[in-house]
Scaffold this motif. Structure first.
Motif, PDB file in Angstrom:
ATOM      1  N   SER A 133      44.013  44.557  82.216  1.00 38.05           N
ATOM      2  CA  SER A 133      42.971  43.805  81.520  1.00 38.05           C
ATOM      3  C   SER A 133      43.539  43.162  80.254  1.00 38.05           C
ATOM      4  O   SER A 133      44.396  43.731  79.583  1.00 38.05           O
ATOM      5  N   ASP A 134      43.050  41.950  79.973  1.00 40.60           N
ATOM      6  CA  ASP A 134      43.529  41.188  78.821  1.00 40.60           C
ATOM      7  C   ASP A 134      42.516  41.214  77.693  1.00 40.60           C
ATOM      8  O   ASP A 134      41.327  40.976  77.898  1.00 40.60           O
ATOM      9  N   PHE A 135      43.017  41.486  76.487  1.00 38.16           N
ATOM     10  CA  PHE A 135      42.226  41.480  75.269  1.00 38.16           C
ATOM     11  C   PHE A 135      42.749  40.329  74.420  1.00 38.16           C
ATOM     12  O   PHE A 135      43.923  40.319  74.054  1.00 38.16           O
ATOM     13  N   SER A 192      30.808  41.697  82.547  1.00 39.93           N
ATOM     14  CA  SER A 192      31.588  40.459  82.446  1.00 39.93           C
ATOM     15  C   SER A 192      32.356  40.532  81.134  1.00 39.93           C
ATOM     16  O   SER A 192      32.286  41.529  80.427  1.00 39.93           O
ATOM     17  N   ARG A 193      33.055  39.507  80.790  1.00 46.74           N
ATOM     18  CA  ARG A 193      33.795  39.519  79.532  1.00 46.74           C
ATOM     19  C   ARG A 193      32.837  39.383  78.363  1.00 46.74           C
ATOM     20  O   ARG A 193      31.758  38.810  78.481  1.00 46.74           O
ATOM     21  N   VAL A 194      33.242  39.939  77.226  1.00 45.83           N
ATOM     22  CA  VAL A 194      32.441  39.896  76.009  1.00 45.83           C
ATOM     23  C   VAL A 194      33.164  38.993  75.021  1.00 45.83           C
ATOM     24  O   VAL A 194      34.357  39.156  74.778  1.00 45.83           O
ATOM     25  N   ASN A 249      37.793  37.997  72.734  1.00 45.04           N
ATOM     26  CA  ASN A 249      37.245  37.913  74.081  1.00 45.04           C
ATOM     27  C   ASN A 249      37.895  39.055  74.834  1.00 45.04           C
ATOM     28  O   ASN A 249      39.124  39.123  74.938  1.00 45.04           O
ATOM     29  N   VAL A 250      37.069  39.979  75.327  1.00 49.74           N
ATOM     30  CA  VAL A 250      37.582  41.211  75.931  1.00 49.74           C
ATOM     31  C   VAL A 250      36.815  41.529  77.211  1.00 49.74           C
ATOM     32  O   VAL A 250      35.717  41.039  77.424  1.00 49.74           O
TER      33      VAL A 250
END
Length: 115
Positions: A77-79, A11-13, A5-6
């Motif tokens: 940003s969080d991966f 929006s997030r993918v 989730n990235v």
């Protein structure tokens, strides 16, 4: 390979396994999404360990893999990554000098569809 989730362009993918790939070498980590990530405008994470703000363990309810690894990039940003070899990834990162707490936190930046 695993799920991820990235952040995306709009929006997030969110992709399921085996559509995410994490690679680690002596001083760098990279995460990329196969096929679908390109359509969602998801950036590729590619950072030296000292460029990451934080690396930590995350839990996502309902995931087969349970505990995953989160990477916070320099821009905040969080991966998130979940895979069948999460603990091997954690040990590899720790051997490379990356500090990762044993505490597991909830994955708070997930996109679950809808509003």
């Amino acid at each position: 390979m695993g799920a991820a989730n990235v952040p995306g362009e709009w929006s997030r993918v969110d992709v399921s396994s085996p559509l995410a790939v994490v690679e680690v070498n002596d001083s760098m980590v990279s995460m990329r999404l196969r096929v679908f990530g390109r359509f969602g405008g998801a950036p590729r994470l590619a950072a030296r360990f000292d460029e990451l703000k934080r690396v930590y363990l995350v839990r996502r309810s309902g995931m087969v893999f349970g505990v995953g690894v989160a990477f916070t990039a320099a821009d905040g940003s969080d991966f998130y990554f979940w895979g069948t070899h999460t603990w091997e990834l954690v040990q590899l990162l720790r051997r490379a000098g990356v500090q990762i707490s044993d505490a597991v936190e909830p994955a708070t930046k997930l996109w679950r569809g809808g509003a």
